[in-house]
Design a protein around this motif. Structure first.
Motif, PDB file in Angstrom:
ATOM      1  N   GLY A   7      -5.668  -0.404  -4.886  1.00 26.73           N
ATOM      2  CA  GLY A   7      -4.359  -0.315  -4.240  1.00 26.73           C
ATOM      3  C   GLY A   7      -4.137   1.086  -3.712  1.00 26.73           C
ATOM      4  N   MET A   8      -4.176   1.225  -2.379  1.00 30.27           N
ATOM      5  CA  MET A   8      -4.107   2.547  -1.754  1.00 30.27           C
ATOM      6  C   MET A   8      -2.843   2.704  -0.913  1.00 30.27           C
ATOM      7  SD  MET A   8      -6.945   4.116  -2.735  1.00 30.27           S
ATOM      8  CE  MET A   8      -7.522   5.324  -1.547  1.00 30.27           C
ATOM      9  N   GLY A   9      -1.734   2.100  -1.364  1.00 28.39           N
ATOM     10  CA  GLY A   9      -0.453   2.374  -0.747  1.00 28.39           C
ATOM     11  C   GLY A   9       0.064   3.717  -1.235  1.00 28.39           C
ATOM     12  N   THR A  10       1.195   4.146  -0.692  1.00 35.63           N
ATOM     13  CA  THR A  10       1.757   5.433  -1.099  1.00 35.63           C
ATOM     14  C   THR A  10       2.037   5.468  -2.590  1.00 35.63           C
ATOM     15  OG1 THR A  10       2.735   5.886   1.069  1.00 35.63           O
ATOM     16  CG2 THR A  10       3.743   6.968  -0.822  1.00 35.63           C
ATOM     17  N   CYS A  11       2.542   4.354  -3.144  1.00 34.27           N
ATOM     18  CA  CYS A  11       2.842   4.339  -4.579  1.00 34.27           C
ATOM     19  C   CYS A  11       1.566   4.492  -5.401  1.00 34.27           C
ATOM     20  CB  CYS A  11       3.573   3.047  -4.949  1.00 34.27           C
ATOM     21  SG  CYS A  11       2.725   1.530  -4.454  1.00 34.27           S
ATOM     22  N   GLY A  12       0.493   3.803  -4.991  1.00 29.40           N
ATOM     23  CA  GLY A  12      -0.765   3.912  -5.712  1.00 29.40           C
ATOM     24  C   GLY A  12      -1.368   5.295  -5.613  1.00 29.40           C
ATOM     25  N   LEU A  13      -1.345   5.864  -4.406  1.00 33.11           N
ATOM     26  CA  LEU A  13      -1.911   7.200  -4.211  1.00 33.11           C
ATOM     27  C   LEU A  13      -1.147   8.245  -5.012  1.00 33.11           C
ATOM     28  CD1 LEU A  13      -2.580   6.990  -0.378  1.00 33.11           C
ATOM     29  CD2 LEU A  13      -4.308   7.079  -2.187  1.00 33.11           C
ATOM     30  N   SER A  14       0.189   8.100  -5.072  1.00 31.16           N
ATOM     31  CA  SER A  14       0.973   9.072  -5.834  1.00 31.16           C
ATOM     32  C   SER A  14       0.714   8.956  -7.333  1.00 31.16           C
ATOM     33  CB  SER A  14       2.468   8.879  -5.552  1.00 31.16           C
ATOM     34  OG  SER A  14       2.906   7.620  -6.006  1.00 31.16           O
TER      35      SER A  14
END
Length: 592
Positions: A7-14
């Motif tokens: 999962g490489m959405g903003t939430c996952g990356l953060s």
């Protein structure tokens, strides 16, 4: 070959997804061809990020809170050894469609139309989108349907604009189609500015082609040849994936001249917004695209007649466009089967605040606030008491817990003094001060006012000054009447939706929590203990263990006491910063 998807959405990356991805990539490089590795968008379970999925045919296993160490374990035991790492599993689905795992209810209780591909496909691959039916709706519109048939299908679906106003989408399209011009425009409003809202961002990051396809279908229906996606610059990942999607769509023949061999020409570009909340209003948005200061225009004429550069323009938000391909492929009747009589389909909500399962959820219109908060959201954090939800962002209002059986639709929510808005839902517990919440949202809208209207520019400032006095313990009884009078005048006299809805948080909290305002004004006391000017900080001698952590964190040395002895706060010195409360591990610090 097994697929490993991160999962490489903003939430996952953060939350650290990049570290997990890099570790998996290293393992793949050390053993080429042992598995396939790719990224995806947010599936909605932001509260368990980083997420890693292992897909073996139709078997899917999603792991939560994956660190680099856990990623190595997943590859060693599951990918190579065929044994699931049970203590990290949060969701599974079998070839028969059976769902399991500790977070299964979060997804099983949803009906995902807008989010149908988010968290399942690679958003940077047009081929992945095509494999799940992507651009079939566009092909159908170009080969089988006349423009008026497309508009009729959207009308029959009952889809209403998901940007907040809830205007019937098909009707809006018909207005733009009826106006003749040498050029028409389609605009996608991706200027998502509500605090606590991240629905549009996640869709753009997880399924950008669905939005492009929706815009293309709209353009064909109304006769437009160019479009803009107005996306806030604070969404760099969404913009990056949009750029990749637009380039791929051009290469595939979905954008440009004579699309898919037809007589249909359409292209578009991204316009980055500079973070002005008022540009969420469509005429202010048009002004910004044209290079002018983002300020609303007087209507009529309406955008369908004279919009962008005085040409017929149709503007919808991200979620509205993402619904369109599904409606064309599955039919208006299938879409209208969801929701209520006057509010059809599904709605995506961003669950934030004091809720256990913070993230994205898509449910049929008419789902109650209670089911959103407790069945999907998992209830209130730390077992505290549910107090209210704030819906509609700064333009919305607060709905008390006692009305949690209220269905979420375009008719019921406004009757409660709030609005649906774009879908932000902030959950509050019994530690929330409703006066402070009203102050927070009004402070936001007041600073975001473009200044064109006197009532919005000056009226919201006067309201904010009154709220500031109240939270500082300087309020007087007449302040309540002044807030109500100003609020009604601003709503009636402002030019655009920002000013017309700015007083909502204040008026709704006055309606339901008048006693809290009176306690602040008459007794100079904040019942929730949040307004620092109205509370004193104390240490419970029965809970204090003398660890000295609170004293070490106090910026003004207002806390005294020896190690392993009971500590004391000197309220004459205390600046009410609250660091003692947040640093205490024993809940020994309290306010009165």
């Amino acid at each position: 070959m097994k697929k490993v998807i991160v999962g490489m959405g903003t939430c996952g990356l953060s939350a650290g997804a990049q570290n997990a991805y890099d570790t998996l990539n290293e393992l793949l490089s050390a053993s080429p061809g042992s598995f396939q590795l790719s990224g995806t968008g947010c599936i909605g379970m932001c509260y368990r990020e980083p997420l890693v999925e292992v897909r073996d045919g139709e078997d899917r296993v999603i792991y939560g809170e994956v660190t680099p160490e856990v990623a190595r374990e997943i590859v060693e035991k599951h990918v190579r050894g065929g044994k699931i790492v049970e203590d990290r599993v949060i969701y599974t689905i079998s070839p028969e469609g059976t769902e399991g795992g500790e977070e299964a209810d979060f997804l099983k209780l949803q009906n995902r139309i807008v989010l149908r591909n988010c968290g399942t496909i690679n958003p940077e691959s047009v081929e992945d989108y095509e494999m799940v039916g992507g651009y079939l709706g566009l092909r159908k519109v170009l080969s089988e349907m006349a423009p008026e048939e497309v508009i009729r299908e959207v009308k029959d679906s009952g889809l209403r604009g998901r940007g907040g106003a809830g205007f019937p989408t098909g009707l809006k399209w018909s207005f733009a189609a009826a106006n003749k011009a040498d050029i028409k425009y389609v605009v996608c409003n991706a200027d998502e500015g509500d605090p606590g809202a991240f629905m549009d961002r996640s869709v753009l990051e997880g399924d950008p082609h669905a939005v492009l396809e929706g815009m293309l279908i709209c353009a064909r229906a109304i006769g437009a040849s160019f479009g803009y996606i107005y996306c806030r610059a604070e969404y760099p990942l969404a913009i990056k994936r949009l750029e990749i999607a637009i380039k791929a769509a051009r290469e595939k023949g979905y954008l440009g001249k004579k699309i898919l061999g037809s007589d249909f020409d359409f292209d578009l570009k991204i316009k980055q917004g500079a973070g002005a909340f008022v540009c969420g209003e469509e005429t202010a948005l048009f002004a910004s695209i044209e290079g002018e200061r983002g300020m609303p225009r007087i209507r009529p004429p309406f955008p369908a007649e004279k919009g962008l550069w005085q040409k017929p323009t149709n503007n919808n938000n991200v979620e509205t466009f993402a619904n369109i391909p599904w409606i064309i492929n599955n039919g208006a009747e299938a879409y209208a089967a969801y929701g209520t009589e006057k509010s059809k389909g599904t709605k995506v909500f961003a669950l934030a605040g004091k809720v256990v399962h913070g993230g994205l959820a898509e449910v049929p219109m008419g789902t109650t606030i209670h089911d959103l908060v407790f069945k999907i959201g998992g209830g209130i954090k730390d077992g505290r008491k549910f107090k209210a939800v704030q819906m509609g962002g700064p333009s919305g209002g607060c709905i008390p817990a006692r009305f949690s059986d209220t269905p979420v639709d375009f008719e019921s929510i406004p009757r409660m003094g709030a609005i649906m808005g774009s879908g932000g839902l902030v959950v509050m517990d019994d530690t929330t001060c409703m006066v402070e919440i009203a102050h927070f949202f009004l402070d936001f809208t007041q600073s975001e006012s473009c200044g064109k209207c006197t009532f919005c520019r000056i009226g919201t400032l006067r309201m904010l000054e009154i709220l500031t006095r109240i939270t500082n313990g300087e309020g007087v009884p007449d302040d309540i009447e002044k807030l109500e009078t100003l609020g009604k005048q601003i709503k009636e006299a402002s030019l655009c939706g920002l000013g017309q809805t700015a007083p909502n948080p204040v008026l709704s909290t006055l309606r339901y929590y008048l006693s809290e305002y009176e306690e602040h004004i008459n007794n100079k006391h904040c019942p929730a203990g949040k307004c620092s000017a109205l509370v004193d900080f104390h240490i419970d001698p029965d809970k204090c263990v003398g660890c000295t952590i609170c004293a070490k964190n106090c910026p003004v040395d207002a806390i005294s006491g020896e190690r392993k002895q009971i500590h004391i706060i000197d309220n004459d010195i205390c600046v009410k910063c609250g660091k003692c409360i947040t640093s205490c591990k024993f809940d020994a610090v309290y306010t009165i």
